[in-house]
Scaffold this motif. Structure first.
Motif, mmCIF file in Angstrom:
data_model
loop_
_atom_site.group_PDB
_atom_site.id
_atom_site.type_symbol
_atom_site.label_atom_id
_atom_site.label_comp_id
_atom_site.label_asym_id
_atom_site.label_seq_id
_atom_site.Cartn_x
_atom_site.Cartn_y
_atom_site.Cartn_z
ATOM 1 N N PHE A 1 -2.767 -7.193 -4.358
ATOM 2 C CA PHE A 1 -1.790 -6.906 -5.414
ATOM 3 C C PHE A 1 -1.701 -5.422 -5.722
ATOM 4 O O PHE A 1 -0.630 -4.923 -6.073
ATOM 5 C CB PHE A 1 -2.108 -7.727 -6.662
ATOM 6 C CG PHE A 1 -1.881 -9.190 -6.473
ATOM 7 C CD1 PHE A 1 -0.658 -9.659 -6.009
ATOM 8 C CD2 PHE A 1 -2.880 -10.110 -6.727
ATOM 9 C CE1 PHE A 1 -0.438 -11.012 -5.813
ATOM 10 C CE2 PHE A 1 -2.678 -11.458 -6.528
ATOM 11 C CZ PHE A 1 -1.457 -11.920 -6.076
ATOM 12 N N LEU A 2 -2.799 -4.707 -5.586
ATOM 13 C CA LEU A 2 -2.739 -3.248 -5.732
ATOM 14 C C LEU A 2 -1.836 -2.650 -4.658
ATOM 15 O O LEU A 2 -1.050 -1.739 -4.922
ATOM 16 C CB LEU A 2 -4.133 -2.645 -5.625
ATOM 17 C CG LEU A 2 -4.962 -2.606 -6.908
ATOM 18 C CD1 LEU A 2 -6.390 -2.175 -6.592
ATOM 19 C CD2 LEU A 2 -4.333 -1.674 -7.930
ATOM 20 N N SER A 3 -1.948 -3.172 -3.439
ATOM 21 C CA SER A 3 -1.119 -2.671 -2.340
ATOM 22 C C SER A 3 0.352 -2.936 -2.605
ATOM 23 O O SER A 3 1.211 -2.068 -2.392
ATOM 24 C CB SER A 3 -1.553 -3.340 -1.025
ATOM 25 O OG SER A 3 -0.779 -2.868 0.050
ATOM 26 N N ILE A 4 0.684 -4.136 -3.101
ATOM 27 C CA ILE A 4 2.069 -4.470 -3.432
ATOM 28 C C ILE A 4 2.597 -3.545 -4.521
ATOM 29 O O ILE A 4 3.695 -2.988 -4.425
ATOM 30 C CB ILE A 4 2.173 -5.940 -3.881
ATOM 31 C CG1 ILE A 4 1.908 -6.888 -2.703
ATOM 32 C CG2 ILE A 4 3.559 -6.225 -4.481
ATOM 33 C CD1 ILE A 4 1.784 -8.344 -3.102
ATOM 34 N N ALA A 5 1.798 -3.375 -5.573
ATOM 35 C CA ALA A 5 2.230 -2.531 -6.691
ATOM 36 C C ALA A 5 2.422 -1.090 -6.247
ATOM 37 O O ALA A 5 3.388 -0.422 -6.650
ATOM 38 C CB ALA A 5 1.197 -2.610 -7.819
#
Length: 260
Positions: free
Chosen positions: A192-196
């Motif tokens: 989710f950090l990568s998506i954000a």
């Protein structure tokens, strides 16, 4: 760099805290020490150099960076640290307050006021704030979102990765994404950090470890000191330092509004 003679009391905690700022060879030594502390204590300087893939001069620099006069002093302190960790009664009620207070003081001294203020500015300016955590960190994420909401910010929390993925389309350049993690290595947290990050959000991690994957994906890492001895599985005490960071951010948000 710490001066020789100013030795840390909790060696493994000090190594972990310094790891992100160490140059390549010294970082390899630190990584090996954290992975194999018992082997490190039993190794000669030449053996440690070979196992960590660096020269003996790097071992000396590593020890001095941590405040030790040399490898001998470092190894003695590490052996003492390990013995204490193995022999400590983690569930002794008289030991718990000391462990928590030490972690809070160390967390406080390690946090940059400038970084806290910058994160607070981003939170105030954000259209919305997403806070994600899994396991015990999921409960801490709920506290963060609650605190931000009580300050009038638009904040929501996710513990279910399926729901978090379903609503991730709303993340954008005017968002702040906060990840709560004790280890810094939870697969869902990194995803989710990568998506954000890809969608332009300002990314923040509140973590007990600053390892390369999470550092590379975050604009800001608010590092909390882990308890010593390290907590057992299921122990909730590590959440306290993260809640403390939440309150520090809340203070900065209130200060910004008073100055406006």
């Amino acid at each position: 760099m710490k001066r020789p003679g100013h030795m840390p009391k909790d060696v493994l905690v000090a190594v972990e805290a310094a790891l992100a700022d160490l140059p390549g060879a010294l970082a390899r030594v630190g990584t090996y020490v954290l992975a194999e502390p018992d082997e490190t204590v039993g190794a000669s300087m030449a053996e440690l150099a070979a196992r960590s893939g660096c020269g003996e001069a790097s071992i000396v620099r590593f020890c001095r960076h941590l405040g030790f006069d040399g490898f001998r002093e470092f190894r003695i302190a590490l052996a003492s640290d390990i013995a204490y960790a193995k022999g400590a009664r983690v569930h002794d009620a008289t030991a718990l307050p000391d462990r928590i207070v030490k972690a809070l003081y160390s967390t406080s001294s390690g946090l940059s006021d400038e970084l806290l203020l910058e994160v607070a500015r981003r939170l105030v300016a954000a259209r919305h704030i997403d806070v994600f955590g899994s396991g015990i960190s999921g409960y801490v994420a709920e506290i963060f979102a609650y605190r931000f909401s009580r300050l009038g910010l638009v904040a929501r929390t996710f513990r279910d990765p399926v729901v978090a993925e379903e609503v991730s389309d709303a993340i954008g350049a005017d968002s702040v994404f906060v990840a709560i993690s004790e280890t810094g290595l939870t697969a869902h947290t990194l995803d989710f950090l990568s998506i954000a990050r890809d969608r332009g959000a300002y990314t923040v991690a509140v973590s007990g470890r600053r390892l390369s994957p999470i550092s590379e994906l975050c604009d800001a890492v608010l590092l909390t000191t882990r308890l010593s001895p390290l907590p057992e599985r299921g122990e909730t005490s590590p959440a306290i330092a993260k809640i403390y960071v939440c309150e520090l951010l809340a203070q900065r948000i209130i200060e910004l509004r008073e100055q406006a």
